[in-house]
Scaffold this motif. Structure first.
Motif, PDB file in Angstrom:
ATOM      1  N   THR A  28       6.686  -2.181   7.445  1.00 32.41           N
ATOM      2  CA  THR A  28       7.508  -0.969   7.498  1.00 32.41           C
ATOM      3  C   THR A  28       6.718   0.151   8.174  1.00 32.41           C
ATOM      4  OG1 THR A  28       6.753  -0.238   5.338  1.00 32.41           O
ATOM      5  CG2 THR A  28       8.728  -1.585   5.392  1.00 32.41           C
ATOM      6  N   GLY A  29       7.432   1.213   8.556  1.00 33.72           N
ATOM      7  CA  GLY A  29       6.766   2.366   9.164  1.00 33.72           C
ATOM      8  C   GLY A  29       6.041   1.993  10.440  1.00 33.72           C
ATOM      9  N   HIS A 101       0.991  -4.882   5.853  1.00 33.24           N
ATOM     10  CA  HIS A 101       0.703  -3.657   5.103  1.00 33.24           C
ATOM     11  C   HIS A 101       1.314  -3.734   3.702  1.00 33.24           C
ATOM     12  CE1 HIS A 101      -0.345  -0.527   8.487  1.00 33.24           C
ATOM     13  NE2 HIS A 101      -1.116  -1.593   8.534  1.00 33.24           N
ATOM     14  N   GLN A 103       2.233  -3.602  -0.008  1.00 34.72           N
ATOM     15  CA  GLN A 103       1.693  -2.809  -1.120  1.00 34.72           C
ATOM     16  C   GLN A 103       0.888  -3.679  -2.078  1.00 34.72           C
ATOM     17  OE1 GLN A 103       4.307  -0.176  -3.204  1.00 34.72           O
ATOM     18  NE2 GLN A 103       5.218   0.643  -1.324  1.00 34.72           N
ATOM     19  N   PHE A 106      -2.545  -3.855  -0.629  1.00 28.05           N
ATOM     20  CA  PHE A 106      -3.152  -2.533  -0.832  1.00 28.05           C
ATOM     21  C   PHE A 106      -3.651  -2.387  -2.272  1.00 28.05           C
ATOM     22  CE2 PHE A 106      -2.907   1.866  -2.162  1.00 28.05           C
ATOM     23  CZ  PHE A 106      -3.406   2.596  -1.099  1.00 28.05           C
ATOM     24  N   MET A 107      -2.785  -2.657  -3.234  1.00 24.47           N
ATOM     25  CA  MET A 107      -3.153  -2.481  -4.647  1.00 24.47           C
ATOM     26  C   MET A 107      -4.260  -3.460  -5.067  1.00 24.47           C
ATOM     27  SD  MET A 107      -1.609   0.153  -5.804  1.00 24.47           S
ATOM     28  CE  MET A 107      -2.139   0.043  -7.517  1.00 24.47           C
ATOM     29  N   ASN A 150     -12.087  -0.062   5.077  1.00 25.15           N
ATOM     30  CA  ASN A 150     -11.246   0.425   6.164  1.00 25.15           C
ATOM     31  C   ASN A 150     -12.026   1.392   7.060  1.00 25.15           C
ATOM     32  OD1 ASN A 150      -8.843   0.422   7.581  1.00 25.15           O
ATOM     33  ND2 ASN A 150      -7.968   2.132   6.438  1.00 25.15           N
ATOM     34  N   CYS A 152     -11.401   4.490  10.393  1.00 24.68           N
ATOM     35  CA  CYS A 152     -10.375   5.408  10.900  1.00 24.68           C
ATOM     36  C   CYS A 152      -9.598   4.802  12.064  1.00 24.68           C
ATOM     37  CB  CYS A 152     -11.009   6.729  11.318  1.00 24.68           C
ATOM     38  SG  CYS A 152     -11.346   7.764   9.879  1.00 24.68           S
ATOM     39  N   ARG A 178      -7.538  -0.417   1.009  1.00 21.95           N
ATOM     40  CA  ARG A 178      -6.578   0.690   1.170  1.00 21.95           C
ATOM     41  C   ARG A 178      -5.772   0.570   2.464  1.00 21.95           C
ATOM     42  NH1 ARG A 178      -7.726   5.571  -1.693  1.00 21.95           N
ATOM     43  NH2 ARG A 178      -9.245   5.225  -3.371  1.00 21.95           N
ATOM     44  N   HIS A 179      -5.621  -0.637   2.950  1.00 22.65           N
ATOM     45  CA  HIS A 179      -4.951  -0.840   4.227  1.00 22.65           C
ATOM     46  C   HIS A 179      -3.999  -2.039   4.168  1.00 22.65           C
ATOM     47  CE1 HIS A 179      -5.601  -1.249   8.899  1.00 22.65           C
ATOM     48  NE2 HIS A 179      -4.461  -1.749   8.524  1.00 22.65           N
TER      49      HIS A 179
ATOM     50  N   HIS D 121      -7.015   8.684   2.454  1.00 21.07           N
ATOM     51  CA  HIS D 121      -7.612   7.354   2.508  1.00 21.07           C
ATOM     52  C   HIS D 121      -6.605   6.251   2.182  1.00 21.07           C
ATOM     53  CE1 HIS D 121     -11.237   9.750   2.734  1.00 21.07           C
ATOM     54  NE2 HIS D 121     -11.901   8.691   3.088  1.00 21.07           N
ATOM     55  N   MET D 122      -5.461   6.318   2.845  1.00 17.70           N
ATOM     56  CA  MET D 122      -4.457   5.265   2.746  1.00 17.70           C
ATOM     57  C   MET D 122      -3.978   5.023   4.182  1.00 17.70           C
ATOM     58  SD  MET D 122      -2.523   6.753  -0.669  1.00 17.70           S
ATOM     59  CE  MET D 122      -1.322   5.436  -0.826  1.00 17.70           C
ATOM     60  N   GLU D 123      -4.003   3.769   4.609  1.00 19.33           N
ATOM     61  CA  GLU D 123      -3.728   3.462   6.014  1.00 19.33           C
ATOM     62  C   GLU D 123      -2.389   4.018   6.487  1.00 19.33           C
ATOM     63  OE1 GLU D 123      -5.667   2.314   8.211  1.00 19.33           O
ATOM     64  OE2 GLU D 123      -4.351   1.702   9.862  1.00 19.33           O
ATOM     65  N   MET D 124      -1.372   4.013   5.616  1.00 22.43           N
ATOM     66  CA  MET D 124      -0.029   4.409   6.051  1.00 22.43           C
ATOM     67  C   MET D 124       0.052   5.896   6.416  1.00 22.43           C
ATOM     68  SD  MET D 124       1.896   1.724   6.299  1.00 22.43           S
ATOM     69  CE  MET D 124       3.658   1.788   5.910  1.00 22.43           C
ATOM     70  N   LYS D 126      -1.524   7.190   8.652  1.00 23.16           N
ATOM     71  CA  LYS D 126      -1.594   7.210  10.116  1.00 23.16           C
ATOM     72  C   LYS D 126      -0.228   7.094  10.788  1.00 23.16           C
ATOM     73  CE  LYS D 126      -4.880   4.544  11.811  1.00 23.16           C
ATOM     74  NZ  LYS D 126      -5.752   3.329  11.878  1.00 23.16           N
ATOM     75  N   GLY D 127       0.790   6.714  10.030  1.00 26.16           N
ATOM     76  CA  GLY D 127       2.136   6.632  10.597  1.00 26.16           C
ATOM     77  C   GLY D 127       2.831   7.987  10.660  1.00 26.16           C
ATOM     78  N   ARG D 138      -5.222  11.223  10.667  1.00 27.05           N
ATOM     79  CA  ARG D 138      -6.278  10.231  10.541  1.00 27.05           C
ATOM     80  C   ARG D 138      -6.264   9.671   9.118  1.00 27.05           C
ATOM     81  NH1 ARG D 138     -11.540  10.894  13.372  1.00 27.05           N
ATOM     82  NH2 ARG D 138     -12.437  10.502  11.318  1.00 27.05           N
ATOM     83  N   TYR D 139      -6.777   8.471   8.967  1.00 26.92           N
ATOM     84  CA  TYR D 139      -6.875   7.794   7.667  1.00 26.92           C
ATOM     85  C   TYR D 139      -7.624   8.628   6.633  1.00 26.92           C
ATOM     86  CZ  TYR D 139      -9.058   4.510   4.376  1.00 26.92           C
ATOM     87  OH  TYR D 139      -9.524   3.882   3.250  1.00 26.92           O
ATOM     88  N   ASP D 140      -8.664   9.365   7.069  1.00 28.83           N
ATOM     89  CA  ASP D 140      -9.514  10.076   6.099  1.00 28.83           C
ATOM     90  C   ASP D 140      -9.120  11.546   5.928  1.00 28.83           C
ATOM     91  OD1 ASP D 140     -10.322  10.905   8.564  1.00 28.83           O
ATOM     92  OD2 ASP D 140     -12.454  10.470   8.279  1.00 28.83           O
ATOM     93  N   GLU D 196       9.740   5.878   6.150  1.00 30.42           N
ATOM     94  CA  GLU D 196       9.208   4.636   5.579  1.00 30.42           C
ATOM     95  C   GLU D 196       7.760   4.797   5.122  1.00 30.42           C
ATOM     96  OE1 GLU D 196      12.081   1.508   8.071  1.00 30.42           O
ATOM     97  OE2 GLU D 196       9.947   1.595   8.512  1.00 30.42           O
ATOM     98  N   CYS D 197       6.950   5.479   5.957  1.00 29.91           N
ATOM     99  CA  CYS D 197       5.546   5.677   5.571  1.00 29.91           C
ATOM    100  C   CYS D 197       5.464   6.539   4.304  1.00 29.91           C
ATOM    101  CB  CYS D 197       4.769   6.343   6.704  1.00 29.91           C
ATOM    102  SG  CYS D 197       4.520   5.251   8.118  1.00 29.91           S
ATOM    103  N   ASP D 199       7.735   6.919   1.969  1.00 27.81           N
ATOM    104  CA  ASP D 199       8.213   6.193   0.801  1.00 27.81           C
ATOM    105  C   ASP D 199       7.137   5.253   0.263  1.00 27.81           C
ATOM    106  OD1 ASP D 199      10.822   6.174  -0.646  1.00 27.81           O
ATOM    107  OD2 ASP D 199      10.452   4.025  -0.514  1.00 27.81           O
ATOM    108  N   TYR D 200       6.438   4.596   1.176  1.00 33.81           N
ATOM    109  CA  TYR D 200       5.308   3.724   0.811  1.00 33.81           C
ATOM    110  C   TYR D 200       4.235   4.548   0.090  1.00 33.81           C
ATOM    111  CZ  TYR D 200       1.394   0.438   1.859  1.00 33.81           C
ATOM    112  OH  TYR D 200       0.329  -0.421   1.808  1.00 33.81           O
ATOM    113  N   THR D 204       3.029   4.003  -3.761  1.00 30.73           N
ATOM    114  CA  THR D 204       1.657   3.586  -4.066  1.00 30.73           C
ATOM    115  C   THR D 204       0.892   4.686  -4.802  1.00 30.73           C
ATOM    116  OG1 THR D 204       1.125   4.114  -1.767  1.00 30.73           O
ATOM    117  CG2 THR D 204       1.337   1.799  -2.314  1.00 30.73           C
ATOM    118  N   PRO D 218     -11.043  10.130  -2.041  1.00 34.92           N
ATOM    119  CA  PRO D 218     -11.408   8.828  -1.464  1.00 34.92           C
ATOM    120  C   PRO D 218     -11.697   7.756  -2.513  1.00 34.92           C
ATOM    121  CG  PRO D 218     -12.711  10.586  -0.458  1.00 34.92           C
ATOM    122  CD  PRO D 218     -11.916  11.218  -1.554  1.00 34.92           C
TER     123      PRO D 218
END
Lengths: 219, 219, 219, 219
Positions: A28-29, A101, A103, A106-107, A150, A152, A178-179, D121-124, D126-127, D138-140, D196-197, D199-200, D204, D218
């Motif tokens: 998604t996303g 991706h 969840q 991720f978890m 992970n 950046c 976390r990815h 610090h969650m990949e999503m 970045k969306g 950015r992720y961070d 979508e990002c 909501d994810y 989470t 982090p």
């Protein structure tokens, strides 16, 4: 074992798998991705698009030995996962690679703060293949999936992902904290089976921990 | 009671049920299975394939009295559950048997560490049939499903599964610890109804326990 | 407000709604049901069948004023909910009635051990209609849905259900403990909207309680 | 980046997105909504209807500069979100706006009792696009989404929503406490990706808090 459907168009397959994985919440996303190898061609889902609506003429084609593009859809960008996918094709002889991706993946990387995801005594372990022993895992064995940290930028994962592949030669997947997950198999069917079994194991391992059970030990 | 659709092709039925059960998460990762009896033929989903993409010519056909194969799709392997399915056809006169890897079944066998899954005072109990009394369970009765321990090889379950069938003659299903469920019925509709009702009961019993309620007693 | 689609075949509508509600988990295991009124005819889904596979010629038709059957599909049984559905048509002038076995409804009746399900300050409350004031509920009002105790036989619910209807004239639904929900509306669209809003409220109220929030008060 | 499909009918797009979002649980109970801009026309899903069954001739069309209706489907009401949608089109140059009643958005506004939803610090992450820096997060980095308080009438949200838009110029969305989410993007693809990002991330973040992790830091 699995049916070959030799005449299947790999571009239709990539589009169809993306649609299926979207429904499972893995891509998604515009996240995640799918790539399939047929002969000496690699077929890749494009980056930054609605994965459930990909058309066959939007799939990238790469020449396997050289890595040169055979077909680049106009106005689309190749996925940043490209070098990560290529590592699995080159170092593991994969027939398909899936980046999820989910969840649950991720978890799982949070519930397992160390460098490994470990489960045992769960039937779905048997759906995964030990690449060293060239056989399915047994129910009573420990399944170990490495977890890398992970970064950046997705391409910066390449080094640690290839190192994890070499440190865990039996594993068919690498978790990214976390990815999400990179998972592969000899065929697209095997890669999809590995992805589904792992997702089930990630989810149930988290449920078990939440309910006070230890997924890394028999009792 | 249930509609017979006498002219339905059992191979299409097996493929269609596999697709439906895949969506429910019962047969992901090529796990689980479905088999249906029509006349003196048993129709079985193949092993190790994507259950949501089975084609009608990939379904195995077995002669019921003899157990000999009438049709073996080329390049495919019959499911390891075959002897377990046959037990339900032979000992219980089943018309269909479903093997589910549902996470709800899996979690129920952890939340009930003993030899039985027990619930009462839940409406969905009424969807299950008591095979001894030849009637549906009442809302206020105790529904008991035996739980057997898992083994490394699926065929090694046959003995304990048939013993559970004989020890629990009223039950229409057997749970396998850390694995899943075998469930059957006189027709495919009954088997599917039993499977759906049980999955609901497994899931709600786990939710009840997590929230501090006792699913084995009225209050 | 809602579109009328005057020429829609009510039997197709019943079949289509059953299919949709199956996917939502409201009518699995042959449980639950749907009935729709058009002119002086009531259309009812049959009992004990796979709700997602109903065909139009399997739908019962009842004459509204008299309650006599106009069409009884051969080999099928009318739902035991029939008298309960008729109560909503007769006492509330309903245009459609839905009976759901949703797990969210089930769990809500456990998390609310008293005689009422109560929520406030949740946007989805506004999707429900107060039948006394003939207007939608406000966000900051208390929505109250009565809960009645389950019985062993569905028809024995009729008395307490009609009493709850008369005790709670504003409510568009009645919860049945450890069983499910009866919900209605002036049209099938309204009944479906009520059902979806309530299911959302049941699920979020349970999540709120599990997380330590009180769904019956603003803060 | 994303494919343009220039010849796509925006009314079909609105209907198709509503159907997809219904399956995700974002627009059930006739709640939520979708609007898309093409040239100087705004296309809006109608109010109070089954969002998964919208037909193309039931979509409202509004002239963008003037706000006058170009097409009003007979018997249908324009959504009360209209002024909120227009704020995103006017103040943010949005190409599409989505209003979601997702339970994940609802729960996030409870789990974050202050004025901001924050994750890092969650990949999503970045969306999502930072509208000030005109680049992806950015992720961070810390992603911040403002939370405004709900009101009894949707139009009364306009003032606080536009204020949140001006106070958080980088954000592509506004959460409404105990209600849901308004989210937009330059194109419908970007708006959907953001939705979508987010909501994810809402889901989470709630799971992380429930399991004892802090989604705002982090480690």
């Amino acid at each position: 074992m699995a049916i070959d459907h030799k005449d299947e168009d790999p571009r239709e397959l990539v589009a169809s798998l993306c649609k299926d994985f979207y429904k499972l919440g893995w891509v998604t996303g515009t996240g995640g991705g799918v790539s399939v190898k047929k002969g000496d061609s690699i077929f890749l889902a494009p980056s930054g698009v609605q994965k459930e609506r990909i058309k066959t003429d939007e799939v990238f084609i790469v020449d396997f030995p050289t890595g040169a593009f055979r077909f680049e859809p106009e106005g689309l960008k190749c996925t940043e996962c490209y070098p990560l996918f290529m590592s699995a094709f080159r170092l593991r002889g994969a027939g398909a690679v899936i980046h999820s991706h989910s969840q649950n993946a991720f978890m799982a990387t949070l519930m397992y703060p160390g460098k490994e995801f470990v489960v045992t005594h769960m039937e779905m372990i048997k759906g995964l293949r030990n690449a060293v022993d060239q056989r399915a895992y047994r129910y009573d064995e420990k399944l170990v999936i490495p977890i890398i940290e992970n970064t950046c930028f997705e391409k910066d994962l390449t080094e640690s992902l290839t190192r994890a592949m070499s440190d865990y030669p039996a594993a068919c997947a690498v978790l990214v904290r976390r990815h999400g997950l990179y998972v592969w198999g000899d065929t697209w069917q095997k890669a999809k089976t590995h992805a589904e079994c792992l997702d089930y194991l990630f989810e149930t391992a988290c449920k078990m921990k939440a309910a006070g059970f230890d997924p890394t030990a028999p009792e």
